[in-house]
Design a protein around this motif. Structure first.
Motif, mmCIF file in Angstrom:
data_model
loop_
_atom_site.group_PDB
_atom_site.id
_atom_site.type_symbol
_atom_site.label_atom_id
_atom_site.label_comp_id
_atom_site.label_asym_id
_atom_site.label_seq_id
_atom_site.Cartn_x
_atom_site.Cartn_y
_atom_site.Cartn_z
ATOM 1 N N GLU A 6 -4.644 12.178 86.003
ATOM 2 C CA GLU A 6 -5.260 10.952 85.530
ATOM 3 C C GLU A 6 -5.949 11.217 84.201
ATOM 4 O O GLU A 6 -6.421 12.328 83.939
ATOM 5 C CB GLU A 6 -6.254 10.438 86.580
ATOM 6 N N VAL B 16 -6.093 3.994 80.657
ATOM 7 C CA VAL B 16 -5.752 5.262 80.015
ATOM 8 C C VAL B 16 -6.189 5.290 78.553
ATOM 9 O O VAL B 16 -6.761 6.280 78.078
ATOM 10 C CB VAL B 16 -4.235 5.532 80.121
ATOM 11 N N ARG C 159 -2.335 11.479 80.508
ATOM 12 C CA ARG C 159 -2.629 11.679 81.926
ATOM 13 C C ARG C 159 -2.749 13.158 82.287
ATOM 14 O O ARG C 159 -3.564 13.538 83.123
ATOM 15 C CB ARG C 159 -1.510 11.069 82.779
#
Length: 422
Positions: A103, A250, A367
């Motif tokens: 993540e 993100v 990520r």
């Protein structure tokens, strides 16, 4: 013991703490991949972070409490604390990347800091890192807060602890970033920030302090399927569908460019590309190491050979790489005249299957940054990243693909270079 009996056991922290860990671990490894619940997720995460060292049941309760809090299973954390009132420390709150979760945030690789402030009668924590903009949290609850006015926050000094931190924990927790009143310690790591509180009644269960990580064996961290009862998030590896919210998470609020369907050029007839631009979007800016990408000021303006403009890569010490999309097929192409990365010349060459795959590649780098630069023991950050990207568009990454050298250069920012870009 049947699989159902095992799940019942794992979902009851009191039973877990009375059971032999090695036996539980072996039984979990034999479970089918899709079988399990909150207890399995918490147990495997606790061992993934802290390792397989043989510690007291009370200390392991602290590990379970931490893992449950990180994963968002707060009810389970409360049940752990109730099952073991003598746990030596508890997690007040955590902003932390779980083991095996890829993540974008938190990513606190490189230079980082966590400082405690007083602002308008409230204590706040400011977290900053090279790849993390200033993020503020309520010290007491861990809730995110807006940054206070510049002259409204006063830094607070550490208080003198009654005794030094001495519980079994990862070696990266050797010194707290801050010590606050009430026996609370703020720890900062490349994977996140956590506020923990010592338990006077459990101090006799203390271990030898920070230590090296010991592999627990078994199958590693396990996550509940996203459609399972009790699952709190979607896939942790980026395999789910692209959405506007996902990209905003993100790349940041306001950092994703979308084009309403009514404003898309008629020449763009590729339906999936039209839907992506209207409903999901593109990152306005992306960077990794010495490379970066920015959306063209004239997004979807005319390009060479009937292509439409998307943006451009700054590839370092060479010509920029101009990115285009084919209006009918959705294929993405690149033009990089000096041939530093690719065949060169004025003609655009194939880069990736379509605009969705292009966005997934850029998002994938963000990520996996933290896991590539600062993997947990037992994690294979770069290898996992490259496998994930191959599932997006393996043909674009094949050795003989026209754009393979470009992607190799871009991906090297996290697979070969460090957080500082070298």
């Amino acid at each position: 013991m049947t699989d159902r009996d095992l799940r019942t056991l794992l979902d009851d922290p009191a039973l877990v703490l009375r059971h032999d860990r090695a036996a539980l671990r072996a039984r979990l490894t034999a479970l089918p991949e899709g079988d399990g619940g909150v207890g399995r997720e918490v147990f495997t995460q606790a061992e993934g972070v802290f390792g397989g060292a043989d510690v007291s049941s009370a200390e392991f309760a602290s590990w379970l409490h931490f893992a449950a809090t990180v994963l968002g299973h707060h009810a389970y954390a409360e049940r752990v604390a109730a099952a073991e009132p003598g746990l030596p420390w508890r997690t007040v709150w955590a902003w932390w990347r779980p083991v095996g979760a890829y993540e974008a945030e938190p990513n606190l690789s490189g230079d980082r800091s966590a400082e405690v402030y007083e602002a308008e009668g409230r204590r706040l924590v400011k977290v900053w890192a090279l790849w993390c903009e200033e993020t503020w949290f309520d010290l007491a609850t861990g809730e995110r807060r807006a940054a206070p006015a510049e002259d409204a926050a006063e830094p607070l000094d550490d208080v003198d602890p009654d005794e030094p931190w001495q519980f079994d924990c990862p070696e990266t927790w050797e010194e707290p970033a801050a010590v606050v009143d009430g026996g609370r310690f703020l720890f900062l790591d490349a994977r996140g920030v956590v506020l923990v509180q010592g338990n006077e009644t459990g101090s006799s269960a203390a271990g030898s302090g920070p230590r090296g990580w010991t592999a627990p064996g078994g199958g590693g961290p396990w996550f509940m399927p996203s459609d399972a009862v009790g699952a709190l998030s979607g896939p942790r590896d980026g395999s789910g569908p692209l959405t506007a919210g996902r990209l905003e998470h993100v790349f940041g609020n306001g950092q994703v460019v979308r084009v309403p369907a009514a404003e898309l050029p008629e020449a763009l007839t590729h339906a999936p590309t039209r839907a992506l631009l209207d409903q999901v979007g593109l990152p306005h800016h992306w960077s990794a190491g010495v490379t970066s990408f920015a959306v063209d000021d004239e997004l979807l303006g005319p390009g060479p050979d009937g292509l439409l403009r998307v943006g451009a890569f700054d590839l370092g010490h060479c010509d920029p790489g101009e990115v285009f999309v084919h209006p009918a097929t959705g294929a993405v192409a690149l033009r990089q005249p000096d041939g530093s990365h690719g065949p060169g010349g004025d003609a655009a060459f194939p880069l990736v299957r379509d605009l969705e795959a292009f966005v997934r590649f850029l998002e994938g780098v963000r990520r996996h940054m933290g896991a590539c630069w600062d993997p947990y023991s037992g994690e294979e950050g770069p290898e996992t990243f490259l496998r994930a990207m191959a599932t997006v568009d393996a043909e674009a990454l094949a050795e003989d693909a026209p754009g393979a050298e470009v992607w190799e250069h871009l991906f090297a920012s996290v697979t070969e270079l460090g957080v500082e870009g070298y």
